[in-house]
Design a protein around this motif. Structure first.
Motif, short mmCIF file in Angstrom:
data_model
loop_
_atom_site.label_atom_id
_atom_site.label_comp_id
_atom_site.label_asym_id
_atom_site.label_seq_id
_atom_site.Cartn_x
_atom_site.Cartn_y
_atom_site.Cartn_z
N LEU A 101 38.89 35.69 40.49
CA LEU A 101 39.48 34.80 41.50
C LEU A 101 39.35 35.41 42.88
O LEU A 101 38.97 34.72 43.83
CB LEU A 101 40.95 34.54 41.17
CG LEU A 101 41.72 33.75 42.24
CD1 LEU A 101 41.11 32.38 42.48
CD2 LEU A 101 43.19 33.63 41.86
N LEU A 102 39.65 36.69 43.02
CA LEU A 102 39.52 37.36 44.32
C LEU A 102 38.11 37.20 44.85
O LEU A 102 37.90 36.85 46.01
CB LEU A 102 39.89 38.84 44.20
CG LEU A 102 39.75 39.67 45.48
CD1 LEU A 102 40.69 39.16 46.57
CD2 LEU A 102 40.01 41.14 45.18
N ASP A 103 37.11 37.43 44.00
CA ASP A 103 35.72 37.29 44.43
C ASP A 103 35.39 35.87 44.85
O ASP A 103 34.58 35.65 45.76
CB ASP A 103 34.78 37.73 43.31
CG ASP A 103 34.82 39.24 43.05
OD1 ASP A 103 35.30 39.99 43.93
OD2 ASP A 103 34.40 39.65 41.96
N ALA A 104 35.99 34.89 44.18
CA ALA A 104 35.67 33.48 44.44
C ALA A 104 36.38 32.93 45.67
O ALA A 104 35.96 31.89 46.22
CB ALA A 104 36.04 32.64 43.22
N PRO B 253 53.99 35.71 51.17
CA PRO B 253 53.88 34.30 51.54
C PRO B 253 52.45 33.75 51.69
O PRO B 253 52.29 32.55 51.85
CB PRO B 253 54.61 34.24 52.89
CG PRO B 253 54.43 35.62 53.46
CD PRO B 253 54.47 36.53 52.27
N SER B 254 51.44 34.61 51.60
CA SER B 254 50.07 34.13 51.73
C SER B 254 49.25 34.53 50.51
O SER B 254 49.64 35.42 49.74
CB SER B 254 49.40 34.71 52.99
OG SER B 254 49.19 36.10 52.83
N VAL B 255 48.11 33.89 50.34
CA VAL B 255 47.21 34.21 49.22
C VAL B 255 46.84 35.69 49.26
O VAL B 255 46.89 36.39 48.24
CB VAL B 255 45.96 33.32 49.25
CG1 VAL B 255 44.90 33.82 48.27
CG2 VAL B 255 46.33 31.86 48.94
N GLY B 256 46.48 36.19 50.43
CA GLY B 256 46.08 37.59 50.55
C GLY B 256 47.19 38.55 50.16
O GLY B 256 46.97 39.52 49.44
#
Length: 163
Positions: free
Chosen positions: A108-111, A130-133
């Motif tokens: 998922l991280l790569d995508a 609070p964020s995806v990162g």
């Protein structure tokens, strides 16, 4: 270094640390509570797998592998006091689940497009990430929060210092 490279390194560091702390452990070691009130390692490992899966599913539902029936419940906070070894898995079974989850997480991280790391979803993502990162970084560093409990069991069982 990019943000995604830094997040990947966080996963690598925690994987290396927990991997070393698991060396030499046996299935009975997983049920040891080194001090009163401490969770046993079977619960800890299952909790880490379940939590990582949950974070990944918050970001992109359907991207994490499924877990055995009842796994999340067994490793939930309400079951931290359960000492029935028959409800927990072997060390090898936990390692297999963790590896599958970690592969899915890194895929998922790569995508993820770099811009998506800044995406926030208030009410869905926890306030501490609070964020995806930040959620991905938290998934990568979360195992470090539990490392001390592995050390305590290792010392109690007379295993060598891992580092």
């Amino acid at each position: 270094m990019t943000a995604k490279e830094l997040i990947r390194k966080a996963f690598g560091t925690s994987e290396m640390i927990l991997g070393r702390y698991m060396e030499g452990l046996t299935d009975p070691d997983l049920m040891v509570r080194a001090v009163p009130g401490m969770n046993h390692l079977a619960w800890q490992i299952g909790h880490l797998i379940s939590a990582e899966r949950g974070m990944v599913e918050m970001i992109r539902p359907g991207s994490a592998p499924s877990l055995p029936a009842g796994f999340d419940d067994t490793h939930s906070r309400k079951n931290t006091g359960d000492d029935d070894a028959s409800k927990f898995l072997s060390l090898e079974a936990y390692k297999t689940l963790w590896k599958a989850q970690r592969q899915a997480t890194l895929a998922l991280l790569d995508a993820l497009p770099d811009a998506e790391l800044d995406r926030e979803e208030p009410g869905k993502f926890p306030p501490f990430a609070p964020s995806v990162g930040l959620l991905m970084h938290t998934a990568g560093t979360h195992p470090i929060m539990h490392a001390g409990q592995f050390v305590a069991v290792r010392r109690l069982r007379g295993l060598p210092i891992a580092f």
